[in-house]
Design a protein around this motif. Structure first.
Motif, PDB file in Angstrom:
ATOM      1  N   ALA A  55       3.762  -7.071 -11.949  1.00 50.10           N
ATOM      2  CA  ALA A  55       2.497  -6.069 -11.823  1.00 50.10           C
ATOM      3  C   ALA A  55       2.790  -6.593  -9.675  1.00 50.10           C
ATOM      4  O   ALA A  55       1.662  -6.046  -9.085  1.00 50.10           O
ATOM      5  N   GLY A  56       2.654  -7.774  -9.362  1.00 51.78           N
ATOM      6  CA  GLY A  56       2.675  -8.276  -8.626  1.00 51.78           C
ATOM      7  C   GLY A  56       2.965  -7.457  -6.809  1.00 51.78           C
ATOM      8  O   GLY A  56       2.491  -7.205  -5.622  1.00 51.78           O
ATOM      9  N   VAL A  57       4.435  -6.494  -7.233  1.00 49.03           N
ATOM     10  CA  VAL A  57       5.137  -5.541  -6.477  1.00 49.03           C
ATOM     11  C   VAL A  57       3.602  -4.430  -6.011  1.00 49.03           C
ATOM     12  O   VAL A  57       3.693  -3.602  -5.196  1.00 49.03           O
ATOM     13  N   ALA A  58       2.735  -3.929  -6.633  1.00 49.68           N
ATOM     14  CA  ALA A  58       1.552  -3.470  -7.075  1.00 49.68           C
ATOM     15  C   ALA A  58       0.863  -3.780  -5.076  1.00 49.68           C
ATOM     16  O   ALA A  58      -0.092  -2.711  -5.088  1.00 49.68           O
ATOM     17  N   TYR A  59       0.841  -4.659  -5.176  1.00 46.87           N
ATOM     18  CA  TYR A  59       0.053  -5.010  -3.891  1.00 46.87           C
ATOM     19  C   TYR A  59       0.570  -4.896  -3.082  1.00 46.87           C
ATOM     20  O   TYR A  59      -0.054  -4.590  -2.259  1.00 46.87           O
TER      21      TYR A  59
END
Length: 490
Positions: free
Chosen positions: A269-273
């Protein structure tokens, strides 16, 4: 093979790669071979004399391709996505053409310097605080193999810091904290390092997120028992449900335990930042203000080929203090002077692949807007899928949809009296039917005793019609099962 032979073989390889990607939609999603198929097809030993490269290339098509699962297929919704782009393929080709182990700046300066630059680029893309930038010369980022490696490195650094500051604490009294939804990387880190691992429970009522009160109780119990919790692995986007631990609450508790290292695993999910609209809800401000280390895998949902796990630390000295071994043959003028990063001291191994090149190619070719569009397109497709599940008389959502993930199960309104064991049996049969197909791929999971199915959108080629096809296929399989179930218990 000489240069001209390589040129001809290279042209053919590029043509075949292009043909493969063009035909991906028409291929089965999953391989249908049986275990041991390749050993039966290949000779028992390597050839004595070299073979013609054309024969080898043709054998790749004949023997290897049938045994591949196509993770970039538009109907691949299993696990988490794994990226593959033409930009990345070119970068990998260039990187392999100048093979070097890249363990220090002097081993090949461009490899180290480009990694330091692209890790700052990606930190900016995600909105990370400047304390995590390499240019800060305090914190910094490094490309690891996987989130498991990143968590292991963070745990090694945290353990080293704790023992250094508490030299009389016995190693067997150290405790690593994870939640019941933490990826298996947490338990594996404990297994490798011989650490006690305490699993903190989460509930469906809290959307499977670790809460601050749960952490507070565990810390009080363990400290009173003479144990020494030294690291917590929190998660943004858990594997089974996409849950987001309450990092704000966790940070408030951790303030009273200053030697507790906070590592955040945001592998998927971190890439959604990259999209600012998701930063607040997914606790980026807390990461920026309190967390000691943070990981996300660009090779999952970030248009980068495997492997490309990004690990940032707030204080690089903790990594170096834990991992720096410098025999005479690894010394260099730049390393001794501290004028350049030696990434060999930031990870467990020595040699390193030239991974930063594929980041550089992809970031430049796509730009920030390209990354953001890819992420938001995937989320829109999942929103379409989740909405149909909410509206369905056959299916129900098990966990709150998270970004591009929905977790669901069969829960027919026509069979309202089914208890959990019966629903689990029905869903196991449902998943078995899905898994037997080669035109789509999902993953099973268990959420606190509820058997369910994960659906994650991530392939660049996936469009609305693929979502609609998945829904129609699911309905078809579910109707067969529900009909059989009704007749059997009629």
């Amino acid at each position: 093979m000489d240069a001209e032979q390589f040129r001809r073989a290279g042209y053919q390889a590029i043509d075949r790669i292009c043909d493969y990607h063009s035909s991906l939609r028409n291929r089965p999603v999953t391989s249908q071979v049986e275990p041991g198929y390749l050993r039966k097809a290949l000779p028992p030993s390597a050839p004595i004399e070299g073979e013609d490269i054309q024969v080898i290339a043709d054998d790749y098509q004949k023997y290897i391709m049938p045994g591949l699962t196509h993770w970039q297929h538009p109907s691949f919704f299993a696990y988490f996505p794994t990226s593959s782009t033409f930009e990345g393929i070119l970068a990998e080709l260039y990187a392999s053409s100048t093979s070097n182990p890249g363990f220090s700046w002097s081993a090949s300066p461009a490899c180290t310097e480009l990694e330091a630059v692209v890790m700052d680029w990606t930190a900016q893309l995600l909105g990370l605080d400047r304390s995590f930038y390499n240019i800060s010369e305090v914190g910094g980022g490094i490309i690891q193999t996987s989130a498991s490696d990143s968590a292991l490195v963070a745990t090694v650094a945290a353990r080293s810091r704790y023992i250094r500051e508490h030299p009389h604490v016995a190693m067997e009294n150290l405790v690593l904290y994870i939640s019941s939804q933490t990826h298996s990387l947490g338990k594996k880190a404990g297994l490798i390092l011989g650490l006690k691992v305490r699993t903190l429970q989460v509930t469906a009522q809290d959307d499977f997120a670790l809460r601050g009160d749960t952490l507070k109780v565990a810390l009080e119990e363990d400290v009173n028992a003479g144990l020494h919790p030294f690291i917590l692995i929190g998660t943004v986007g858990t594997t089974s449900s996409g849950a987001v631990d309450r990092l704000d609450e966790i940070a408030d508790v951790a303030k009273n335990y200053p030697f507790l290292w906070l590592h955040v695993d945001a592998a998927w999910a971190g890439v959604a930042y990259a999209c600012p609209e998701y930063r607040e809800a997914y606790h980026l401000p807390t990461i920026n203000n309190y967390v000691d280390s943070f990981c996300t895998n660009f090779h999952k949902w970030g248009l980068i080929h495997f492997d490309g796990s990004c690990l940032w630390v707030r204080h690089r000295r903790h990594l170096i203090d834990a991992l720096d071994i410098t025999p005479e043959y690894l010394r260099s003028k730049q390393g001794d002077a501290g004028t350049a990063i030696d990434y060999r001291n930031w990870h467990l191994g020595l040699g390193r692949r030239f991974r930063s090149l594929k980041f550089w190619f992809a970031l430049r070719a796509r730009g920030v807007n390209g990354f953001q569009k890819y992420i938001t397109d995937c989320i829109k497709l999942n929103t379409r899928f989740a909405q149909r599940i909410y509206e369905s008389d056959l299916f129900s959502v098990v966990a709150k949809p998270s970004l591009s993930m929905t977790v669901f199960r069969i829960a027919p309104k026509s069979l309202p009296h089914l208890e959990t064991p019966e629903l689990n049996a029905l869903n196991r049969a449902f998943y078995a039917r899905l898994a037997a197909r080669n035109d789509i791929a999902f993953t099973q999971t268990d959420l606190n005793g509820i058997f369910c199915v994960r659906m994650v959108v991530g392939a660049e080629k996936t469009v609305e019609s693929d979502i609609d096809y998945a829904l129609a296929l699911m309905k078809e399989e579910a109707m067969v099962l529900v009909g059989n179930w009704t007749r059997m218990r009629g």
